[in-house]
Design a protein around this motif. Structure first.
Motif, short mmCIF file in Angstrom:
data_model
loop_
_atom_site.label_atom_id
_atom_site.label_comp_id
_atom_site.label_asym_id
_atom_site.label_seq_id
_atom_site.Cartn_x
_atom_site.Cartn_y
_atom_site.Cartn_z
N LYS A 157 0.83 -1.37 0.10
CA LYS A 157 -0.26 0.14 -0.17
C LYS A 157 0.57 1.44 0.27
N GLY A 175 2.83 1.16 -4.16
CA GLY A 175 2.03 0.33 -4.88
C GLY A 175 1.14 1.99 -5.24
N LEU A 176 0.23 2.71 -4.37
CA LEU A 176 -0.72 3.38 -3.73
C LEU A 176 0.11 5.43 -4.63
N LEU A 220 3.06 5.38 -6.42
CA LEU A 220 2.99 5.30 -7.91
C LEU A 220 1.57 5.38 -8.23
N LEU A 221 0.88 4.60 -8.07
CA LEU A 221 -0.38 5.10 -8.59
C LEU A 221 -1.05 6.36 -8.92
N PHE A 222 -1.00 7.46 -7.98
CA PHE A 222 -1.48 8.49 -7.33
C PHE A 222 -0.95 9.77 -7.96
N TYR A 259 1.31 8.84 -10.60
CA TYR A 259 1.16 8.78 -12.27
C TYR A 259 -0.49 9.43 -13.00
N VAL A 260 -1.46 8.63 -12.21
CA VAL A 260 -3.33 9.14 -12.10
C VAL A 260 -3.43 10.93 -11.77
N THR A 307 -2.63 10.80 -1.54
CA THR A 307 -2.34 9.08 -1.27
C THR A 307 -2.07 9.11 0.15
N ALA A 324 4.39 9.90 -3.33
CA ALA A 324 4.06 10.29 -4.91
C ALA A 324 4.48 11.82 -5.36
#
Length: 298
Positions: A182, A185-186, A188-190, A192-193, A228, A238
């Motif tokens: 979490k 991963g979160l 990197l995800l947020f 990028y998003v 995040t 993030a």
């Protein structure tokens, strides 16, 4: 309120002279801010650690974002692999060695020892960037971008390890693999998003007309960090990634963003280390100095 504002004004004036003194004699300016804070602590009694925790988080968010914003991928790509290894495996190894030393030599419990190691396992980005910029170091073999990239990306590893051992120490029931996934991963995800959302808005809305583009960039960075964190990801990673991704694209208003965050980041660095010194107890610092030096010099 006027007395508080006067105290802040005087503190920043002294900090400006400290920066000039630092450049002339080669003393790290952040160390001087810390010493100024200790001196100010004798004038005003201040022990609001809750405020310091929130302020430090806010200051580090700005420092991390602008650190990413100023990172040039063209320079960072050649050292990406060693930087990732140092910021992950390097931090873990450093924390483990420090923890084992604290346990077997200094006599602390294993969990407490690993917590010590986790706290000091990463380098401080504000310190590294300040030294690199103030000294204008011309390091060989891509050492400068390696140091900058590694110091900006190692906090998630140290933060995650600190969370793990704090939770164990407090008796919390946690899933360590889930926490790690979490956190990273979160982030990197947020990271990028939110970058994609940023450019979608930039292409459709012209904030330059009203002079609001810098505010928009600040708001998007703040949103990336906060969103995040709310979902238990690592907000620092993030917003650092968000800064890298938008900082390596060209668009209208980028120059104004640099001017704004140059000054704001400097203010955050000065105030952060000043407040750390402000909250410090010189008696306890002297008392625990030998132990602290033994931990950071192994």
């Amino acid at each position: 309120m006027n007395e508080i504002l006067l105290f802040i004004a005087v503190s920043f004036i002294l900090a400006l002279f400290a920066i000039r003194f630092s450049h002339r004699y080669g003393i790290p300016s952040l160390l001087l801010f810390f010493i100024l804070g200790i001196g100010a602590g004798y004038i005003i009694d201040f022990h609001n650690f809750d405020f310091m925790e929130h302020y430090a988080s806010f200051a580090l968010f700005i420092i991390m974002f602008y650190g990413g914003y100023g990172t040039k991928l063209a320079m960072g790509l050649p050292v990406l692999k060693p930087a990732i290894l140092l910021s992950s495996l390097g931090v873990v190894i450093t924390a483990l060695i420090t923890g084992l030393f604290a346990h077997y030599v200094l006599g602390f419990s294993m969990v407490e020892s690993m917590l010590f190691g986790s706290v000091i396992g990463s380098t401080d980005y504000a310190s590294v960037s300040s030294v690199l910029q103030s000294k204008n170091l011309n390091l060989k073999n891509n050492s400068a971008p390696l140091l900058e990239l590694e110091s900006g990306s190692n906090d998630p590893t140290a933060y995650t390890m600190t969370m793990i051992f704090l939770s164990i120490l407090l008796g919390s029931d946690i899933s360590i693999p889930l926490l790690v996934v979490k956190q990273i991963g979160l982030a990197l995800l947020f990271g990028y998003v939110m970058t994609q959302i940023f450019f979608i808005i930039v292409e459709r809305v012209n904030f330059q007309k009203e002079g609001l583009f810098t505010i928009f960039v600040f708001t998007m960075a703040l949103g990336t960090y906060a969103l995040t964190g709310v979902l238990n990801g690592n907000g620092y990673l993030a917003v650092y990634l968000f800064g890298i991704l938008i900082g390596n694209r060209e668009y209208m208003g980028k120059r104004e963003v640099v001017f704004f965050f140059d000054g704001l980041t400097e203010i955050m660095q000065i105030s952060l280390f000043f407040l750390i010194g402000f909250l410090s107890d010189i008696t306890k610092l002297i008392q625990w100095l030998p132990l602290g030096l033994s931990l950071i010099h192994i």
